[in-house]
Design an enzyme around this catalytic site. Structure first.
Site, PDB file in Angstrom:
ATOM      1  N   PRO A  46      -6.742   1.237  -0.805  1.00 31.76           N
ATOM      2  CA  PRO A  46      -7.628   0.859   0.371  1.00 31.76           C
ATOM      3  C   PRO A  46      -6.600   0.408   1.621  1.00 31.76           C
ATOM      4  CG  PRO A  46      -7.651  -0.791  -1.242  1.00 31.76           C
ATOM      5  CD  PRO A  46      -7.115   0.362  -1.812  1.00 31.76           C
ATOM      6  N   ASN A  47      -7.093   0.975   2.825  1.00 33.91           N
ATOM      7  CA  ASN A  47      -6.600   0.501   4.006  1.00 33.91           C
ATOM      8  C   ASN A  47      -5.322   1.261   4.325  1.00 33.91           C
ATOM      9  OD1 ASN A  47      -8.665  -1.436   4.752  1.00 33.91           O
ATOM     10  ND2 ASN A  47      -7.642  -2.611   2.979  1.00 33.91           N
ATOM     11  N   ARG A  54      -2.112  -0.333  11.283  1.00 34.28           N
ATOM     12  CA  ARG A  54      -2.364  -1.839  10.748  1.00 34.28           C
ATOM     13  C   ARG A  54      -0.824  -2.623  10.556  1.00 34.28           C
ATOM     14  NH1 ARG A  54      -2.767  -1.683   4.187  1.00 34.28           N
ATOM     15  NH2 ARG A  54      -3.287  -3.788   3.957  1.00 34.28           N
ATOM     16  N   TYR A  59       3.969  -2.980   7.545  1.00 32.28           N
ATOM     17  CA  TYR A  59       3.898  -1.517   7.054  1.00 32.28           C
ATOM     18  C   TYR A  59       4.605  -0.378   7.711  1.00 32.28           C
ATOM     19  CZ  TYR A  59       0.641  -4.232   4.117  1.00 32.28           C
ATOM     20  OH  TYR A  59       0.156  -5.205   3.276  1.00 32.28           O
ATOM     21  N   ASN A 110       0.523   4.109  -4.794  1.00 31.69           N
ATOM     22  CA  ASN A 110       0.395   2.829  -4.007  1.00 31.69           C
ATOM     23  C   ASN A 110      -0.999   2.363  -4.047  1.00 31.69           C
ATOM     24  OD1 ASN A 110       0.489   0.626  -2.265  1.00 31.69           O
ATOM     25  ND2 ASN A 110       1.493   1.697  -0.755  1.00 31.69           N
ATOM     26  N   ALA A 113      -4.304  -3.172  -1.975  1.00 27.78           N
ATOM     27  CA  ALA A 113      -4.813  -4.642  -2.660  1.00 27.78           C
ATOM     28  C   ALA A 113      -5.327  -4.298  -4.027  1.00 27.78           C
ATOM     29  CB  ALA A 113      -6.022  -4.742  -1.620  1.00 27.78           C
ATOM     30  N   GLU A 134       4.908   3.290  -9.288  1.00 29.80           N
ATOM     31  CA  GLU A 134       4.178   2.541  -8.190  1.00 29.80           C
ATOM     32  C   GLU A 134       5.030   2.207  -6.977  1.00 29.80           C
ATOM     33  OE1 GLU A 134       3.339  -1.522 -10.111  1.00 29.80           O
ATOM     34  OE2 GLU A 134       2.672  -2.408  -8.124  1.00 29.80           O
ATOM     35  N   HIS A 136       5.356   0.486  -3.067  1.00 24.47           N
ATOM     36  CA  HIS A 136       4.666  -0.407  -1.950  1.00 24.47           C
ATOM     37  C   HIS A 136       5.655  -0.223  -0.783  1.00 24.47           C
ATOM     38  CE1 HIS A 136       2.079  -2.129  -4.513  1.00 24.47           C
ATOM     39  NE2 HIS A 136       2.720  -2.262  -5.643  1.00 24.47           N
ATOM     40  N   ARG A 143       6.309 -11.736   0.014  1.00 28.04           N
ATOM     41  CA  ARG A 143       5.210 -11.973   0.766  1.00 28.04           C
ATOM     42  C   ARG A 143       4.452 -13.288   0.169  1.00 28.04           C
ATOM     43  NH1 ARG A 143       2.366  -6.704   2.524  1.00 28.04           N
ATOM     44  NH2 ARG A 143       0.968  -8.271   3.812  1.00 28.04           N
TER      45      ARG A 143
HETATM   46  O1  LIG Z   1      -2.513  -2.885   1.379  1.00 26.07           O
HETATM   47  C1  LIG Z   1      -1.385  -3.130   0.845  1.00 26.07           C
HETATM   48  C2  LIG Z   1      -0.211  -2.555   0.911  1.00 26.07           C
HETATM   49  C3  LIG Z   1       0.857  -2.763  -0.123  1.00 26.07           C
HETATM   50  O2  LIG Z   1       0.761  -1.876  -1.286  1.00 26.07           O
HETATM   51  C4  LIG Z   1       2.153  -2.431   0.337  1.00 26.07           C
HETATM   52  O3  LIG Z   1       2.182  -0.873   0.437  1.00 26.07           O
HETATM   53  O4  LIG Z   1       3.129  -2.897   0.740  1.00 26.07           O
HETATM   54  C5  LIG Z   1       1.095  -4.183  -0.286  1.00 26.07           C
HETATM   55  C6  LIG Z   1      -0.261  -4.691  -0.964  1.00 26.07           C
HETATM   56  O5  LIG Z   1      -0.146  -6.175  -1.053  1.00 26.07           O
HETATM   57  C7  LIG Z   1      -1.176  -4.658   0.373  1.00 26.07           C
HETATM   58  O6  LIG Z   1      -2.452  -5.025  -0.138  1.00 26.07           O
END
Ligand SMILES: O=C1C[C@@](O)(C(=O)O)C[C@@H](O)[C@@H]1O
Length: 181
Positions: A46-47, A54, A59, A110, A113, A134, A136, A143
């Site tokens: 998501p997002n 964003r 990011y 990835n 959340a 995985e 990120h 964080r």
């Molecule tokens: O949406 C994201 C992006 C994320 O996965 C990252 O790529 O750093 C880290 C997550 O905590 C966050 O909710």
């Protein structure tokens, strides 16, 4: 698809053309279902469709489209095809992991959340029995505390955090080497 929107892009046209280089470098792997695959599934949660807009200070300015191009190029260098998708819906991500289970050689995910909340993604990855990276963009361990726990990491072969968009490229390089072992 039951109202859940999935952003999927199909392999770029040059992937259908083939080349002696690609054939020589084919990363074809035997899935546990007996199907031969040279496809790396790349899933984004998501997002992540908002990357570039964003919180760029966290990011970065690289868009998901840029990341897709980077991943496809590096995967092609190693002889792999890519199925790249993004969804804001947990069930759509589970569905895609189940597609990867029978059609993929490996998964890069990835989970965004859902990393910190999703038993469903944990269970789907467990059932997939594929190498999983995985990724990120940010270093989640620097964080907020709620980002320190991942339901996905126990199912991951490798975890890359904090390398920005380049983390996806690193994941492809890792999988090419890992699958060749
Ligand atoms: O949406 C994201 C992006 C994320 O996965 C990252 O790529 O750093 C880290 C997550 O905590 C966050 O909710």
């Amino acid at each position: 698809m039951g109202g859940s929107e999935v952003h999927r892009t199909w392999p770029a046209p040059h992937h259908f053309l083939g080349s002696s280089r690609r054939l020589a470098l084919s990363g074809r792997q035997l899935c546990h279902t007996g199907f031969m695959s040279d496809t790396i599934f790349v899933l984004n949660g998501p997002n992540l469709n908002l990357l570039g807009q964003r919180r760029p200070e966290v990011y970065g300015y690289t868009t998901l489209h840029d990341i897709e191009r980077m991943v496809r190029e590096r995967a092609a260098d190693h002889g792999f095809d890519v199925e790249f998708m993004q969804s804001n819906h947990e069930g759509a991500l589970v569905d895609e992991i189940q597609r990867a289970r029978t059609r993929g050689a490996a998964i890069i995910i990835n989970p965004a959340a859902y990393t910190h909340t999703s038993v469903a993604l944990h269970d789907a990855l467990e059932a997939a029995e594929l190498p999983v990276v995985e990724v990120h963009l940010s270093n989640v361990h620097r964080r907020e505390e709620f980002r320190h726990h991942s339901f996905v990491s126990p199912q991951a072969t490798a975890v890359i955090a904090g390398a920005g968009a380049y983390g996806y490229v690193m994941a492809v390089d890792f999988l090419a080497q890992h699958l060749a072992e």
